[in-house]
Design a protein around this motif. Structure first.
Motif, PDB file in Angstrom:
ATOM      1  N   ILE A  12       0.856  -1.177   0.000  1.00 57.76           N
ATOM      2  CA  ILE A  12       0.000   0.000   0.000  1.00 57.76           C
ATOM      3  C   ILE A  12       0.897   1.233   0.000  1.00 57.76           C
ATOM      4  O   ILE A  12       1.728   1.411   0.870  1.00 57.76           O
ATOM      5  CB  ILE A  12      -0.940  -0.001   1.212  1.00 57.76           C
ATOM      6  CG1 ILE A  12      -1.858  -1.224   1.142  1.00 57.76           C
ATOM      7  CG2 ILE A  12      -1.752   1.277   1.272  1.00 57.76           C
ATOM      8  CD1 ILE A  12      -2.709  -1.422   2.363  1.00 57.76           C
ATOM      9  N   LYS A  13       0.711   2.072  -0.986  1.00 53.21           N
ATOM     10  CA  LYS A  13       1.576   3.243  -1.141  1.00 53.21           C
ATOM     11  C   LYS A  13       0.877   4.477  -0.573  1.00 53.21           C
ATOM     12  O   LYS A  13       0.377   5.327  -1.293  1.00 53.21           O
ATOM     13  CB  LYS A  13       1.937   3.447  -2.610  1.00 53.21           C
ATOM     14  CG  LYS A  13       2.703   2.276  -3.199  1.00 53.21           C
ATOM     15  CD  LYS A  13       4.005   2.041  -2.473  1.00 53.21           C
ATOM     16  CE  LYS A  13       4.737   0.843  -3.018  1.00 53.21           C
ATOM     17  NZ  LYS A  13       5.643   0.242  -2.092  1.00 53.21           N
ATOM     18  N   ILE A  14       0.859   4.555   0.726  1.00 59.14           N
ATOM     19  CA  ILE A  14       0.325   5.707   1.450  1.00 59.14           C
ATOM     20  C   ILE A  14       1.388   6.115   2.458  1.00 59.14           C
ATOM     21  O   ILE A  14       2.003   5.273   3.099  1.00 59.14           O
ATOM     22  CB  ILE A  14      -0.993   5.364   2.190  1.00 59.14           C
ATOM     23  CG1 ILE A  14      -2.093   5.031   1.199  1.00 59.14           C
ATOM     24  CG2 ILE A  14      -1.426   6.527   3.082  1.00 59.14           C
ATOM     25  CD1 ILE A  14      -3.394   4.599   1.850  1.00 59.14           C
ATOM     26  N   GLY A  15       1.565   7.403   2.605  1.00 57.09           N
ATOM     27  CA  GLY A  15       2.463   7.895   3.644  1.00 57.09           C
ATOM     28  C   GLY A  15       3.900   7.936   3.205  1.00 57.09           C
ATOM     29  O   GLY A  15       4.225   8.373   2.112  1.00 57.09           O
ATOM     30  N   GLY A  16       4.764   7.458   4.067  1.00 54.42           N
ATOM     31  CA  GLY A  16       6.195   7.514   3.827  1.00 54.42           C
ATOM     32  C   GLY A  16       6.871   8.522   4.742  1.00 54.42           C
ATOM     33  O   GLY A  16       6.233   9.157   5.575  1.00 54.42           O
ATOM     34  N   SER A  17       8.164   8.650   4.583  1.00 58.16           N
ATOM     35  CA  SER A  17       8.953   9.562   5.418  1.00 58.16           C
ATOM     36  C   SER A  17       8.718  11.011   5.014  1.00 58.16           C
ATOM     37  O   SER A  17       8.353  11.295   3.877  1.00 58.16           O
ATOM     38  CB  SER A  17      10.435   9.237   5.294  1.00 58.16           C
ATOM     39  OG  SER A  17      10.693   7.939   5.776  1.00 58.16           O
ATOM     40  N   PHE A  18       8.923  11.897   5.970  1.00 57.69           N
ATOM     41  CA  PHE A  18       8.749  13.329   5.708  1.00 57.69           C
ATOM     42  C   PHE A  18       9.693  14.120   6.589  1.00 57.69           C
ATOM     43  O   PHE A  18      10.117  13.673   7.644  1.00 57.69           O
ATOM     44  CB  PHE A  18       7.295  13.765   5.937  1.00 57.69           C
ATOM     45  CG  PHE A  18       6.685  13.248   7.209  1.00 57.69           C
ATOM     46  CD1 PHE A  18       6.789  13.968   8.390  1.00 57.69           C
ATOM     47  CD2 PHE A  18       6.010  12.035   7.232  1.00 57.69           C
ATOM     48  CE1 PHE A  18       6.227  13.496   9.568  1.00 57.69           C
ATOM     49  CE2 PHE A  18       5.442  11.556   8.406  1.00 57.69           C
ATOM     50  CZ  PHE A  18       5.545  12.277   9.574  1.00 57.69           C
ATOM     51  N   SER A  19      10.017  15.322   6.106  1.00 62.05           N
ATOM     52  CA  SER A  19      10.914  16.221   6.814  1.00 62.05           C
ATOM     53  C   SER A  19      10.263  17.598   6.830  1.00 62.05           C
ATOM     54  O   SER A  19       9.970  18.161   5.775  1.00 62.05           O
ATOM     55  CB  SER A  19      12.259  16.267   6.093  1.00 62.05           C
ATOM     56  OG  SER A  19      13.137  17.135   6.749  1.00 62.05           O
ATOM     57  N   LEU A  20      10.016  18.123   8.029  1.00 67.78           N
ATOM     58  CA  LEU A  20       9.345  19.411   8.202  1.00 67.78           C
ATOM     59  C   LEU A  20       9.973  20.162   9.369  1.00 67.78           C
ATOM     60  O   LEU A  20      10.995  19.743   9.907  1.00 67.78           O
ATOM     61  CB  LEU A  20       7.844  19.188   8.438  1.00 67.78           C
ATOM     62  CG  LEU A  20       7.045  18.638   7.257  1.00 67.78           C
ATOM     63  CD1 LEU A  20       5.669  18.187   7.694  1.00 67.78           C
ATOM     64  CD2 LEU A  20       6.944  19.675   6.149  1.00 67.78           C
ATOM     65  N   ILE A  21       9.325  21.228   9.809  1.00 66.43           N
ATOM     66  CA  ILE A  21       9.764  22.021  10.949  1.00 66.43           C
ATOM     67  C   ILE A  21       8.779  21.801  12.098  1.00 66.43           C
ATOM     68  O   ILE A  21       7.560  21.867  11.896  1.00 66.43           O
ATOM     69  CB  ILE A  21       9.809  23.526  10.588  1.00 66.43           C
ATOM     70  CG1 ILE A  21      10.746  23.765   9.401  1.00 66.43           C
ATOM     71  CG2 ILE A  21      10.208  24.379  11.790  1.00 66.43           C
ATOM     72  CD1 ILE A  21      12.192  23.390   9.655  1.00 66.43           C
ATOM     73  N   ASN A 115       1.111  12.321  -0.695  1.00 68.94           N
ATOM     74  CA  ASN A 115       1.616  10.989  -0.331  1.00 68.94           C
ATOM     75  C   ASN A 115       0.677  10.242   0.608  1.00 68.94           C
ATOM     76  O   ASN A 115       0.597   9.016   0.565  1.00 68.94           O
ATOM     77  CB  ASN A 115       3.002  11.095   0.297  1.00 68.94           C
ATOM     78  CG  ASN A 115       4.053  11.511  -0.700  1.00 68.94           C
ATOM     79  OD1 ASN A 115       3.868  11.432  -1.912  1.00 68.94           O
ATOM     80  ND2 ASN A 115       5.181  11.989  -0.200  1.00 68.94           N
ATOM     81  N   PHE A 116      -0.024  10.973   1.467  1.00 65.91           N
ATOM     82  CA  PHE A 116      -0.952  10.340   2.404  1.00 65.91           C
ATOM     83  C   PHE A 116      -2.369  10.259   1.840  1.00 65.91           C
ATOM     84  O   PHE A 116      -3.258   9.738   2.507  1.00 65.91           O
ATOM     85  CB  PHE A 116      -0.968  11.104   3.738  1.00 65.91           C
ATOM     86  CG  PHE A 116       0.155  10.714   4.660  1.00 65.91           C
ATOM     87  CD1 PHE A 116      -0.047   9.781   5.667  1.00 65.91           C
ATOM     88  CD2 PHE A 116       1.409  11.271   4.520  1.00 65.91           C
ATOM     89  CE1 PHE A 116       0.985   9.423   6.522  1.00 65.91           C
ATOM     90  CE2 PHE A 116       2.451  10.922   5.373  1.00 65.91           C
ATOM     91  CZ  PHE A 116       2.240   9.993   6.375  1.00 65.91           C
ATOM     92  N   ASN A 148       6.597   3.065   7.267  1.00 69.03           N
ATOM     93  CA  ASN A 148       5.727   2.310   6.372  1.00 69.03           C
ATOM     94  C   ASN A 148       4.293   2.385   6.871  1.00 69.03           C
ATOM     95  O   ASN A 148       4.043   2.266   8.073  1.00 69.03           O
ATOM     96  CB  ASN A 148       6.164   0.840   6.291  1.00 69.03           C
ATOM     97  CG  ASN A 148       7.540   0.697   5.697  1.00 69.03           C
ATOM     98  OD1 ASN A 148       7.806   1.196   4.612  1.00 69.03           O
ATOM     99  ND2 ASN A 148       8.425   0.036   6.423  1.00 69.03           N
ATOM    100  N   TYR A 149       3.375   2.562   5.959  1.00 70.13           N
ATOM    101  CA  TYR A 149       1.951   2.610   6.282  1.00 70.13           C
ATOM    102  C   TYR A 149       1.492   1.273   6.861  1.00 70.13           C
ATOM    103  O   TYR A 149       1.798   0.213   6.332  1.00 70.13           O
ATOM    104  CB  TYR A 149       1.162   2.927   5.000  1.00 70.13           C
ATOM    105  CG  TYR A 149      -0.319   2.780   5.127  1.00 70.13           C
ATOM    106  CD1 TYR A 149      -0.950   1.604   4.722  1.00 70.13           C
ATOM    107  CD2 TYR A 149      -1.099   3.795   5.642  1.00 70.13           C
ATOM    108  CE1 TYR A 149      -2.324   1.461   4.821  1.00 70.13           C
ATOM    109  CE2 TYR A 149      -2.474   3.656   5.743  1.00 70.13           C
ATOM    110  CZ  TYR A 149      -3.082   2.494   5.340  1.00 70.13           C
ATOM    111  OH  TYR A 149      -4.447   2.351   5.450  1.00 70.13           O
ATOM    112  N   LEU A 150       0.760   1.346   7.967  1.00 68.39           N
ATOM    113  CA  LEU A 150       0.160   0.155   8.557  1.00 68.39           C
ATOM    114  C   LEU A 150      -1.357   0.173   8.410  1.00 68.39           C
ATOM    115  O   LEU A 150      -1.955  -0.825   8.018  1.00 68.39           O
ATOM    116  CB  LEU A 150       0.523   0.053  10.045  1.00 68.39           C
ATOM    117  CG  LEU A 150       1.991  -0.157  10.359  1.00 68.39           C
ATOM    118  CD1 LEU A 150       2.244  -0.052  11.847  1.00 68.39           C
ATOM    119  CD2 LEU A 150       2.456  -1.500   9.811  1.00 68.39           C
TER     120      LEU A 150
END
Length: 166
Positions: A12-21, A115-116, A148-150
């Protein structure tokens, strides 16, 4: 240890890593946090749904303190134009549980929303309108310690369903 019963082969291709403030103005990289993550998308100017959902989440953690050792709570804004780190910090201080608040550029937030697969629609009367509301999906997304999306949960039943993962 968390059970991965909903997404056993990670297809399932939802989510993933992200980089923010974060709400302290520091860079936050989700892949550096080796904990399970419960992610919610909302905005601080939301008049009703977001504060109630965050209160549900905060109460859940207060009533189930053992989850804090495995689970990190993350609030990602869908309104980076108004939700600065200072706004996020002030908003999240209203809740008893430790919640990481994240913001970024419009482009960064839009990529994460995509991505989500989160629905977001800004309701502005004009470009100058600063009192707008935003329609958006109200879901909690569960990610493993490697992002990884659960699963995802509706806000009215996440408490009963998330317990199946622990």
């Amino acid at each position: 240890r968390i059970l991965n019963e909903y997404n056993t082969d990670n297809t399932i291709k939802i989510g993933g890593s992200f980089s923010l403030i974060d709400q302290n103005g520091d860079k936050f990289n989700s892949n550096e946090l080796k904990k399970i993550k419960l992610v919610y998308f909302g905005y601080t100017y939301c008049p009703d749904i977001c504060p109630f959902d965050m209160l549900k989440l905060s109460n859940f953690i207060e009533n189930n303190p053992s989850f804090q050792k495995y689970l990190e709570l993350i609030f990602i804004t869908v309104d980076p134009e108004r939700d600065s780190p200072v706004e996020l910090k002030s908003y999240l201080e209203n809740f008893d549980s430790p919640i990481i608040g994240l913001t970024g550029s419009k482009e960064e937030i839009n990529n994460i929303i995509k991505n989500f697969r989160v629905f977001v629609r800004k309701n502005k009367a004009s470009q100058l309108d600063q009192n707008y509301l935003i329609d958006h999906s109200a879901l909690f997304f569960l990610l493993d310690d490697n992002d990884n999306y659960l699963a995802h949960f509706r806000t009215n039943d996440f408490e009963s369903k998330i317990k199946n993962f622990f």
